[in-house]
Motif scaffolding. Structure first.
Motif, PDB file in Angstrom:
ATOM      1  N   CYS A 144       0.766  -1.113  -0.216  1.00 25.59           N
ATOM      2  CA  CYS A 144       0.072   0.354  -0.089  1.00 25.59           C
ATOM      3  C   CYS A 144       0.227   1.023  -0.102  1.00 25.59           C
ATOM      4  CB  CYS A 144      -1.121   0.058   1.307  1.00 25.59           C
ATOM      5  SG  CYS A 144      -1.806  -1.339   1.031  1.00 25.59           S
ATOM      6  N   TYR A 160      -3.873  -5.107  -8.752  1.00 25.46           N
ATOM      7  CA  TYR A 160      -4.013  -4.023  -7.628  1.00 25.46           C
ATOM      8  C   TYR A 160      -5.069  -4.550  -6.607  1.00 25.46           C
ATOM      9  CZ  TYR A 160      -0.333  -0.904 -10.205  1.00 25.46           C
ATOM     10  OH  TYR A 160       0.575  -0.641  -9.990  1.00 25.46           O
ATOM     11  N   ASP A 161      -5.262  -4.348  -5.935  1.00 26.04           N
ATOM     12  CA  ASP A 161      -6.929  -4.789  -5.197  1.00 26.04           C
ATOM     13  C   ASP A 161      -7.750  -3.334  -5.445  1.00 26.04           C
ATOM     14  OD1 ASP A 161      -9.107  -4.548  -3.577  1.00 26.04           O
ATOM     15  OD2 ASP A 161      -7.911  -5.014  -1.566  1.00 26.04           O
ATOM     16  N   THR A 164      -9.081  -0.873  -2.429  1.00 26.05           N
ATOM     17  CA  THR A 164      -7.395  -0.287  -1.810  1.00 26.05           C
ATOM     18  C   THR A 164      -6.592   0.625  -2.723  1.00 26.05           C
ATOM     19  OG1 THR A 164      -6.409  -1.777  -0.998  1.00 26.05           O
ATOM     20  CG2 THR A 164      -7.789  -1.631   0.321  1.00 26.05           C
ATOM     21  N   CYS A 166      -4.229  -1.487  -3.703  1.00 24.74           N
ATOM     22  CA  CYS A 166      -2.658  -1.535  -2.535  1.00 24.74           C
ATOM     23  C   CYS A 166      -2.444  -2.778  -4.080  1.00 24.74           C
ATOM     24  CB  CYS A 166      -3.062  -2.562  -1.602  1.00 24.74           C
ATOM     25  SG  CYS A 166      -3.609  -1.185  -0.167  1.00 24.74           S
ATOM     26  N   THR A 168      -1.896  -6.781  -4.066  1.00 22.93           N
ATOM     27  CA  THR A 168      -2.313  -8.071  -3.632  1.00 22.93           C
ATOM     28  C   THR A 168      -0.527  -8.675  -3.215  1.00 22.93           C
ATOM     29  OG1 THR A 168      -4.719  -7.198  -5.218  1.00 22.93           O
ATOM     30  CG2 THR A 168      -3.829  -9.509  -3.755  1.00 22.93           C
ATOM     31  N   ASN A 171       1.070  -7.858  -0.643  1.00 20.68           N
ATOM     32  CA  ASN A 171       0.516  -7.514   0.525  1.00 20.68           C
ATOM     33  C   ASN A 171       0.449  -9.251   0.876  1.00 20.68           C
ATOM     34  OD1 ASN A 171       0.451  -5.224   1.560  1.00 20.68           O
ATOM     35  ND2 ASN A 171      -2.266  -4.763   0.560  1.00 20.68           N
ATOM     36  N   LEU A 207      -4.367  -2.366   7.679  1.00 23.29           N
ATOM     37  CA  LEU A 207      -5.126  -2.564   5.851  1.00 23.29           C
ATOM     38  C   LEU A 207      -6.458  -1.976   6.700  1.00 23.29           C
ATOM     39  CD1 LEU A 207      -4.753  -3.819   3.641  1.00 23.29           C
ATOM     40  CD2 LEU A 207      -5.535  -5.573   4.664  1.00 23.29           C
ATOM     41  N   TYR A 210      -6.674   1.922   4.908  1.00 19.48           N
ATOM     42  CA  TYR A 210      -7.037   1.880   3.978  1.00 19.48           C
ATOM     43  C   TYR A 210      -8.041   1.214   3.197  1.00 19.48           C
ATOM     44  CZ  TYR A 210      -1.872   2.362   3.398  1.00 19.48           C
ATOM     45  OH  TYR A 210      -0.624   2.960   3.867  1.00 19.48           O
ATOM     46  N   GLN A 211      -8.915   1.105   3.411  1.00 19.01           N
ATOM     47  CA  GLN A 211     -10.581  -0.568   3.440  1.00 19.01           C
ATOM     48  C   GLN A 211     -11.558   1.119   3.661  1.00 19.01           C
ATOM     49  OE1 GLN A 211     -10.142  -3.705   5.554  1.00 19.01           O
ATOM     50  NE2 GLN A 211      -9.073  -4.658   3.639  1.00 19.01           N
ATOM     51  N   THR A 222      -5.334   7.980  -0.438  1.00 16.06           N
ATOM     52  CA  THR A 222      -4.491   6.746   0.422  1.00 16.06           C
ATOM     53  C   THR A 222      -3.173   6.585  -0.540  1.00 16.06           C
ATOM     54  OG1 THR A 222      -5.713   5.042   0.237  1.00 16.06           O
ATOM     55  CG2 THR A 222      -6.272   5.630   0.967  1.00 16.06           C
ATOM     56  N   SER A 223      -3.007   6.370  -1.829  1.00 19.65           N
ATOM     57  CA  SER A 223      -2.005   5.750  -2.363  1.00 19.65           C
ATOM     58  C   SER A 223      -1.051   6.771  -2.943  1.00 19.65           C
ATOM     59  CB  SER A 223      -2.746   5.189  -3.883  1.00 19.65           C
ATOM     60  OG  SER A 223      -3.217   4.535  -3.608  1.00 19.65           O
TER      61      SER A 223
END
Ligand SMILES: *[C@@H]1O[C@H](CO)[C@@H](O)[C@H](O)[C@H]1NC(C)=O
Ligand SMILES: *[C@@H]1O[C@H](CO)[C@@H](O)[C@H](O)[C@H]1NC(C)=O
Ligand SMILES: *[C@@H]1O[C@H](CO)[C@@H](O)[C@H](O)[C@H]1NC(C)=O
Ligand SMILES: *[C@@H]1O[C@H](CO)[C@@H](O)[C@H](O)[C@H]1NC(C)=O
Ligand SMILES: *[C@@H]1O[C@H](CO)[C@@H](O)[C@H](O)[C@H]1NC(C)=O
Length: 257
Positions: A144, A160-161, A164, A166, A168, A171, A207, A210-211, A222-223
């Motif tokens: 993230c 990427y999720d 979020t 992020c 994946t 993570n 996490l 970010y969620q 957030t990124s």
């Protein structure tokens, strides 16, 4: 928790021994430090490690500072048994240094068991000296953070999720480290049932930010880093936060990074 800020070891070292107040605790952490010794992690000097003060050296500092209290081993055990020892977070830089130096992920993945072993060895050493309460944090969701998002910029969208943003697989790598760590901590607990070993689940705590960032007051993307030297994620290795070429956003409290 109402505890004072804990002073760094190298500062405490310069204080006259009789004036030191070790009861407030000492911080042995060093920014950029690795769990593995530099000679072991980076024997060829390829990774441009941030510092040589590895976990083993920090444990040696710890023991050196205790030695005035450890004239009789019962004094020493009394101090350690009534102390909270925060063992980490440590280990992340063992992956950050090689990955940012361009080492392949497949190679870096093989370091994880060695990193966990280095942490276990430090924990066991402190238990032998009488430590009875240890908090051991795991790694955070590194997929993230703007630095890694920049390093792997342009990855396939499927990596990427969607919730979020992020990475994946990165993570999942933190989760792998954390799983090995938790297994190792269980083994140490069963060998030392009188010792209280607390796993610090930094991963899931972070996490959540970010969620559902708005729920925690993070209204900026957030990124993206608040402070940096430009680029998609406002992260630029040539212009890190605090150095010329970087600038900070107006309201840092609204950014996670
Ligand atoms: C430390 O401070 C004490 C009390 O002020 C003094 O007597 C002693 O000489 C000092 N020791 C050193 C090594 O400076
Ligand atoms: C680490 O140790 C090596 C060998 O002693 C030295 O050349 C290097 O400058 C050290 N690096 C840091 C960041 O302390
Ligand atoms: C421990 O021993 C050293 C040297 O023998 C002495 O200077 C020091 O005062 C002792 N510390 C305690 C807490 O008894
Ligand atoms: C990164 O910083 C360097 C040095 O300030 C600058 O020359 C370069 O244009 C920056 N890159 C981006 C993508 O902003
Ligand atoms: C946040 O910034 C990144 C990088 O610029 C971008 O890809 C993403 O779409 C942005 N997210 C939101 C929710 O605006």
């Amino acid at each position: 928790m109402g505890l004072p800020l804990i002073r760094p070891y190298l500062e405490v070292l310069n204080v006259n021994e009789t004036m030191r107040n070790l009861e407030e605790g000492v911080n042995f952490a060093v920014v950029g430090a690795t769990a593995l010794d530099t000679d072991f992690l980076d024997p060829m000097g390829r990774y441009d490690v941030f510092t040589n003060f590895s976990l083993r050296i920090q444990v040696d500092w710890f023991k050196g500072m205790l030695s005035p209290l450890c004239n009789t081993s019962s004094d020493c055990r009394n101090v350690l048994s009534s102390s909270l020892i925060v063992m980490g977070p440590i280990g992340g830089n063992d992956y950050n240094c090689p990955l940012f130096a361009g080492e392949s992920f497949e190679i870096v993945e093989t370091y994880v068991p060695f990193v966990i072993e280095a942490m276990a060895s430090a924990i066991n050493e402190l238990i032998q000296h009488g430590a009875s309460t240890l908090l051991v944090p795991g790694n955070f969701p590194i997929g993230c953070i703007p630095a890694y998002l920049t390093l792997y910029e342009g990855s396939y969208e499927s990596e990427y999720d969607p919730l979020t943003g992020c990475l994946t697989w990165l993570n999942k790598f933190s989760e792998y480290h954390n799983e090995l760590l938790k297994t190792k901590l269980s083994q140490i607990r069963s060998l030392h049932p009188h010792v209280n070993i607390i796993y610090g689940d930094v991963y899931n705590a972070e996490l959540q930010l970010y969620q559902s960032p708005e729920q925690f007051g993070f209204t900026e993307n957030t990124s993206r880093a608040c402070c940096g030297g430009g680029g998609t994620y406002n992260y630029n290795l040539s212009a890190p936060c605090g150095l010329p070429g970087a600038s900070a956003c107006a309201n840092p409290a609204k950014s996670i990074n």
